[in-house]
Design a protein around this motif. Structure first.
Motif, PDB file in Angstrom:
ATOM      1  N   GLN A 161       1.041  -1.318   0.122  1.00 30.72           N
ATOM      2  CA  GLN A 161       0.363  -0.122   0.240  1.00 30.72           C
ATOM      3  C   GLN A 161       0.962   1.207   0.120  1.00 30.72           C
ATOM      4  O   GLN A 161       0.600   1.657  -0.908  1.00 30.72           O
ATOM      5  CB  GLN A 161      -0.638   0.125   1.173  1.00 30.72           C
ATOM      6  N   ALA A 162       1.348   1.128   0.494  1.00 35.18           N
ATOM      7  CA  ALA A 162       2.503   2.665   0.416  1.00 35.18           C
ATOM      8  C   ALA A 162       3.396   2.739  -0.267  1.00 35.18           C
ATOM      9  O   ALA A 162       3.690   3.932  -0.537  1.00 35.18           O
ATOM     10  CB  ALA A 162       4.403   2.018   1.663  1.00 35.18           C
ATOM     11  N   TRP A 163       3.614   1.932  -1.005  1.00 28.53           N
ATOM     12  CA  TRP A 163       3.998   1.896  -2.465  1.00 28.53           C
ATOM     13  C   TRP A 163       3.385   2.211  -3.487  1.00 28.53           C
ATOM     14  O   TRP A 163       3.527   3.635  -4.367  1.00 28.53           O
ATOM     15  CB  TRP A 163       4.444   0.700  -3.245  1.00 28.53           C
ATOM     16  N   LEU A 164       1.868   2.047  -3.537  1.00 30.61           N
ATOM     17  CA  LEU A 164       1.125   2.579  -4.470  1.00 30.61           C
ATOM     18  C   LEU A 164       0.840   4.650  -4.298  1.00 30.61           C
ATOM     19  O   LEU A 164      -0.013   4.617  -4.722  1.00 30.61           O
ATOM     20  CB  LEU A 164      -0.620   2.043  -3.868  1.00 30.61           C
ATOM     21  N   ASP A 165       0.766   4.229  -2.690  1.00 31.34           N
ATOM     22  CA  ASP A 165       0.745   5.582  -2.031  1.00 31.34           C
ATOM     23  C   ASP A 165       1.692   6.359  -2.914  1.00 31.34           C
ATOM     24  O   ASP A 165       1.517   7.855  -2.987  1.00 31.34           O
ATOM     25  CB  ASP A 165       0.849   6.192  -0.629  1.00 31.34           C
ATOM     26  N   GLU A 166       2.538   6.074  -2.695  1.00 31.29           N
ATOM     27  CA  GLU A 166       4.053   6.981  -3.205  1.00 31.29           C
ATOM     28  C   GLU A 166       3.887   6.783  -4.324  1.00 31.29           C
ATOM     29  O   GLU A 166       4.080   8.232  -5.515  1.00 31.29           O
ATOM     30  CB  GLU A 166       5.770   6.513  -2.877  1.00 31.29           C
ATOM     31  N   TYR A 167       3.381   6.190  -5.680  1.00 26.49           N
ATOM     32  CA  TYR A 167       3.457   5.754  -6.906  1.00 26.49           C
ATOM     33  C   TYR A 167       2.058   5.631  -7.648  1.00 26.49           C
ATOM     34  O   TYR A 167       2.146   5.982  -8.888  1.00 26.49           O
ATOM     35  CB  TYR A 167       4.773   4.740  -7.075  1.00 26.49           C
ATOM     36  N   ASP A 168       1.732   5.119  -7.412  1.00 27.71           N
ATOM     37  CA  ASP A 168       0.504   5.328  -8.071  1.00 27.71           C
ATOM     38  C   ASP A 168      -0.189   4.366  -8.939  1.00 27.71           C
ATOM     39  O   ASP A 168       0.547   3.113  -8.993  1.00 27.71           O
ATOM     40  CB  ASP A 168      -0.606   6.591  -8.160  1.00 27.71           C
ATOM     41  N   SER A 169      -0.249   4.435 -10.330  1.00 23.28           N
ATOM     42  CA  SER A 169      -0.162   3.699 -11.311  1.00 23.28           C
ATOM     43  C   SER A 169       1.179   3.440 -11.911  1.00 23.28           C
ATOM     44  O   SER A 169       1.730   3.072 -12.734  1.00 23.28           O
ATOM     45  CB  SER A 169      -1.177   3.649 -12.323  1.00 23.28           C
ATOM     46  N   GLN A 170       2.284   4.460 -11.587  1.00 18.52           N
ATOM     47  CA  GLN A 170       3.556   4.159 -12.477  1.00 18.52           C
ATOM     48  C   GLN A 170       4.470   2.722 -10.659  1.00 18.52           C
ATOM     49  O   GLN A 170       4.240   2.705  -9.677  1.00 18.52           O
ATOM     50  CB  GLN A 170       4.371   5.319 -11.818  1.00 18.52           C
ATOM     51  N   LEU A 171       5.522   2.393 -11.388  1.00 16.62           N
ATOM     52  CA  LEU A 171       6.668   1.367 -10.960  1.00 16.62           C
ATOM     53  C   LEU A 171       5.737   0.689 -10.440  1.00 16.62           C
ATOM     54  O   LEU A 171       5.451   0.227  -9.639  1.00 16.62           O
ATOM     55  CB  LEU A 171       7.190   2.336  -9.774  1.00 16.62           C
ATOM     56  N   GLY A 172       4.775   0.067 -11.376  1.00 16.99           N
ATOM     57  CA  GLY A 172       4.067  -0.635 -10.202  1.00 16.99           C
ATOM     58  C   GLY A 172       4.527  -2.302 -10.372  1.00 16.99           C
ATOM     59  O   GLY A 172       3.349  -2.986 -11.125  1.00 16.99           O
TER      60      GLY A 172
END
Length: 400
Positions: A242-253
């Motif tokens: 979740q923290a990764w999505l909070d930082e990058y949303d739809s990028q670097l997925g």
């Protein structure tokens, strides 16, 4: 400096993309977190005699700094923020964070400090260790031998794929950490640029200078640190995702799946995560079994596997990549990150099997359990037992 003491590393960007991606997220979210990382040689090689040469190279790294043209290039990418790039411009390596010892012939390295700084040591430090050792062992070997062998391997690959549709085949250079040398890696990547299926490199310096796509998302340490950052151990993997999505949303997925195990990962990778992340990366265990589990998981959630990407990156060479492409290439999007077997693939040269992994976060243990025997890294058996219990994994008698 001249001779053997001249710096091996000459650019702050001579590292893997995922280090900067994680560093930005750490700076924004975990600025006060401290960590310890340790070097491991998975082979039986005695590298302790190189400790002084390695320390001399580490000392040269404090002069590395982000150059204006490098900052401008990073700013052109869609996922870096101005405040992070301003901070990175001020960043300098602190050699005092790295303790290097020769312990009865064994190379012992321990790195401690703020996570936002320690995170940068792993890739360039492994690269310089590899280059120091190979310079000493094989001073007569270099770019010419590496390119001659690559040409032979490419000729074999073209012969093997004469009747194969390679329109969906994608290959990337993941070879910075255990390269024979920086010149060899650059020469290999330049040669691969002539191939229509070569799509990028994890090395930010090479990506910038050779006008390639930089590739990479997160590493095991992102998930490991969350084992102590998350208030509840059983929720730590979901917290990291979740923290990764909070930082990058739809990028670097692209999500890494094997810090604890693929089975434990998939239990946490529900519909929201599976739909928002672009795909998954394999880094240990049987790749075909892993891929089948991934596709079955997507299908069970009602997600079309053809809308996702599987990235294979564990001990690959061209032959293994081709086998996996034949198996999965028409069922989902696939790409292949080849590391050591591109950038240290020279007849007569034995690559080093070396890693640097987190062992502590905020003074407490963290672990990587992996899907491969022998890759578990943790000093605290009690924590491994707690981690296995939290993620409903079978206990083992002894962790190596």
């Amino acid at each position: 400096m001249t001779g053997h003491t001249s710096p091996i590393l000459t650019s702050l960007l001579d590292t893997d993309a995922y280090k900067l991606h994680m560093q930005q997220a750490v700076l924004h979210r975990y600025n006060d977190v401290t960590v310890t990382a340790e070097f491991r040689c998975r082979g039986d090689e005695q590298l302790g005699s190189y400790a002084d040469a390695i320390r001399a190279q580490i000392d040269t790294m404090q002069s590395l700094a982000l150059q204006p043209e490098e900052q401008l290039w990073l700013a052109s990418l869609p996922f870096f923020t101005p405040d992070y790039l301003d901070w990175l411009r001020q960043f300098r390596y602190n050699p005092q964070q790295v303790k290097v010892h020769n312990r009865a012939g064994r190379l012992d390295i321990r790195i401690t400090g703020p996570w936002r700084e320690v995170i940068m040591w792993e890739v360039p430090l492994l690269a310089l260790i590899s280059e120091v050792v190979h310079r000493h062992r094989s001073p007569e070997v270099g770019v010419d031998q590496a390119l001659a062998h690559l040409d032979a391997r490419l000729a074999e690959f073209h012969q093997q794929t004469a009747d194969v549709d390679l329109s969906r085949f994608r290959l990337m250079d993941f070879g910075t950490r255990r390269r024979f040398s920086q010149p060899v890696q650059e020469a290999i990547v330049r040669q691969l640029q002539t191939q229509p299926w070569f799509v990028g490199t994890s090395n930010y310096d090479l990506a910038r200078r050779l006008q390639l796509t930089p590739v990479g998302t997160q590493a095991h340490e992102w998930f490991q640190a969350h084992q102590q950052i998350s208030p509840v151990l059983a929720n730590s993997q979901r917290a990291a995702l979740q923290a990764w999505l909070d930082e990058y949303d739809s990028q670097l997925g692209i999500a890494l799946t094997d810090c604890i195990s693929m089975d434990a990962f998939l239990r946490d990778f529900g519909y929201e995560f599976a739909s928002r992340y672009q795909g998954l990366r394999h880094d240990s265990g049987d790749p075909e079994q892993w891929g089948e589990k991934a596709l079955a998981h997507y299908e069970s959630l009602g997600i079309d596997p053809l809308s996702k990407t599987l990235v294979f990156s564990d001990s690959l060479n061209l032959d293994k990549a081709l086998l996996l492409y034949r198996h999965f290439g028409q069922r989902t999007n696939v790409s292949f990150g080849i590391g050591t077997r591109l950038t240290c693939d020279i007849p007569g040269i034995t690559p080093l099997n070396i890693v640097i992994k987190l062992t502590e976060c905020n003074g407490k243990p963290v672990a990587k359990l992996s899907d491969s025997p022998g890759k578990t890294i943790c000093h605290d058996p009690a924590f491994i037992r707690a981690l296995r219990k939290a993620f409903d994994l079978p206990l083992v008698k002894k962790a190596s």
